[in-house]
Design a protein around this motif. Structure first.
Motif: not given
Ligand code: FEO
Length: 177
Positions: A17, A24, A46, A50, A53, A94, A97, A127, A130
């Motif tokens: 993450e 990004y 974005q 992350e 997350h 993505e 991920v 997801q 995303e």
């Molecule tokens: Fe942490 Fe782009 O999902």
């Protein structure tokens, strides 16, 4: 209590993450330098998501009695051929991920760790969004072709994105002590 295997898998995902955030942010820098400030804004937000997350997952490891482990965050690519390439790489990343998150969900089920399974479902659902966000932007770019003037329309649209904490309740809990 979190098993060692899940603790390791979640720690590796925290790292992933953070890498996503770094990736990004690097894409955002490319867009900014290319003059697309709105796209840079979207990618920068974005990156913030992350980070959130990653922090949320790290907190789950601690909450369940696991020991987070830390590794190097690898350097992301910093140059791109076009805005189209940036978003194609966002989508590819993505999808990657999603595969990682699904593996953690499968491991949680194998280990009968219902709490972690319940926890990871948030990421499973995230997801979907995303991948869809990246797909929608790529579809718009496909219509615009390589017309820079039209890409500016996308730039103006993506300038409107604002950051919303994905885990506001958790942040409030922390603030409350
Ligand atoms: Fe942490 Fe782009 O999902």
């Amino acid at each position: 209590m979190l098993s060692e295997a899940l603790s390791k898998a979640l720690s590796e995902q925290v790292n992933a993450e953070y890498y996503s955030a770094y990736l990004y942010q690097a894409m955002s820098a490319y867009a900014d330098r290319a003059g697309f400030k709105g796209i840079a804004n979207w990618l920068s937000i974005q990156a913030k998501e992350e980070m959130a997350h990653g922090v949320h997952m790290y907190e789950h490891i601690l909450e369940r009695g696991g020991t987070p482990s830390f590794g190097d965050v690898k350097a992301p690519p910093s140059s791109y051929k076009s805005i189209r390439e940036v978003f194609e790489k966002v989508l590819a990343h993505e999808i990657h991920v999603t595969e990682r998150i699904n593996k953690i969900a499968s491991l949680s089920m194998q280990e009968n760790d219902h709490a972690t399974y319940n926890f990871i479902l948030w990421y499973v659902n995230e997801q979907i969004e995303e991948e869809k966000n990246a797909e929608d932007i790529i579809a718009k770019i496909a219509i615009m072709g390589d017309n820079t003037g039209l890409i500016y329309h996308l730039d103006m649209e993506l300038a409107g994105r604002t950051f919303t904490d994905p885990f506001p309740a958790a942040a409030a809990d922390t603030a409350a002590g």
